[in-house]
Design a protein around this motif. Structure first.
Motif, short mmCIF file in Angstrom:
data_model
loop_
_atom_site.label_atom_id
_atom_site.label_comp_id
_atom_site.label_asym_id
_atom_site.label_seq_id
_atom_site.Cartn_x
_atom_site.Cartn_y
_atom_site.Cartn_z
N ARG A 9 0.90 -1.28 0.05
CA ARG A 9 -0.05 0.00 0.01
C ARG A 9 0.80 1.16 -0.03
NH1 ARG A 9 -5.05 -0.52 4.12
NH2 ARG A 9 -6.67 -1.32 2.45
N ILE A 10 1.99 1.22 0.95
CA ILE A 10 2.81 2.41 1.03
C ILE A 10 3.47 2.75 -0.66
CG2 ILE A 10 4.74 3.33 2.01
CD1 ILE A 10 2.21 3.38 3.67
N ALA A 11 3.95 1.57 -0.99
CA ALA A 11 4.47 1.59 -2.56
C ALA A 11 3.87 2.23 -3.39
CB ALA A 11 5.47 0.27 -2.87
N ALA A 12 2.51 1.76 -3.35
CA ALA A 12 1.45 2.14 -4.21
C ALA A 12 1.23 3.55 -4.16
CB ALA A 12 0.34 1.34 -4.20
N HIS A 13 1.00 3.96 -2.94
CA HIS A 13 0.72 5.35 -2.55
C HIS A 13 1.64 6.31 -3.29
CE1 HIS A 13 -0.53 9.12 -0.25
NE2 HIS A 13 0.94 8.89 0.12
N TYR A 14 3.28 6.14 -2.73
CA TYR A 14 4.11 7.02 -3.21
C TYR A 14 4.68 6.84 -4.78
CZ TYR A 14 5.00 8.64 1.58
OH TYR A 14 4.93 8.97 2.68
N THR A 15 4.23 5.86 -5.41
CA THR A 15 4.21 5.73 -6.87
C THR A 15 3.22 6.62 -7.37
OG1 THR A 15 5.00 3.32 -6.76
CG2 THR A 15 3.97 4.16 -8.73
N ALA A 16 1.96 6.42 -7.08
CA ALA A 16 1.03 7.41 -7.55
C ALA A 16 1.11 8.83 -7.18
CB ALA A 16 -0.41 6.91 -7.03
N MET A 17 1.73 9.18 -5.95
CA MET A 17 2.17 10.53 -5.80
C MET A 17 3.30 11.12 -6.48
SD MET A 17 3.47 12.04 -2.26
CE MET A 17 2.00 11.86 -1.33
#
Length: 84
Positions: A9-17
């Motif tokens: 979830r954290i990796a997906a969040h910062y990738t999208a950001m």
């Protein structure tokens, strides 16, 4: 929630950001900051976010890279405060 799910979830969040206009630098700095936290819980996060960004074919906008490419400018002189 398992640790792998949290990392996902954290990796997906910062990738999208990172792929949002104007957020590239912040996302990079935050991921680097998380990796340096004590305990080592986030080690590998920067590599994972980088892998995802490359897989998406993303390239940051020139405006996101501009602060790193321009020459350093001196800080403005301190202004006098009124009434003092």
């Amino acid at each position: 929630m398992k640790w792998t799910e949290t990392m996902e979830r954290i990796a997906a969040h910062y990738t999208a950001m990172a792929m949002q206009p104007g957020c590239w630098q912040y996302a990079q700095a935050r991921v680097a900051e998380l990796e340096q936290e004590r305990g080592g819980h986030w080690l590998g996060l920067r590599a994972e976010v980088g892998r995802r960004i490359k897989a998406a074919g993303f390239r940051p906008a020139a405006s996101d890279l501009a602060p790193f490419e321009r020459a350093a400018e001196p800080l403005p002189q301190r202004r006098r405060m009124h009434g003092g």
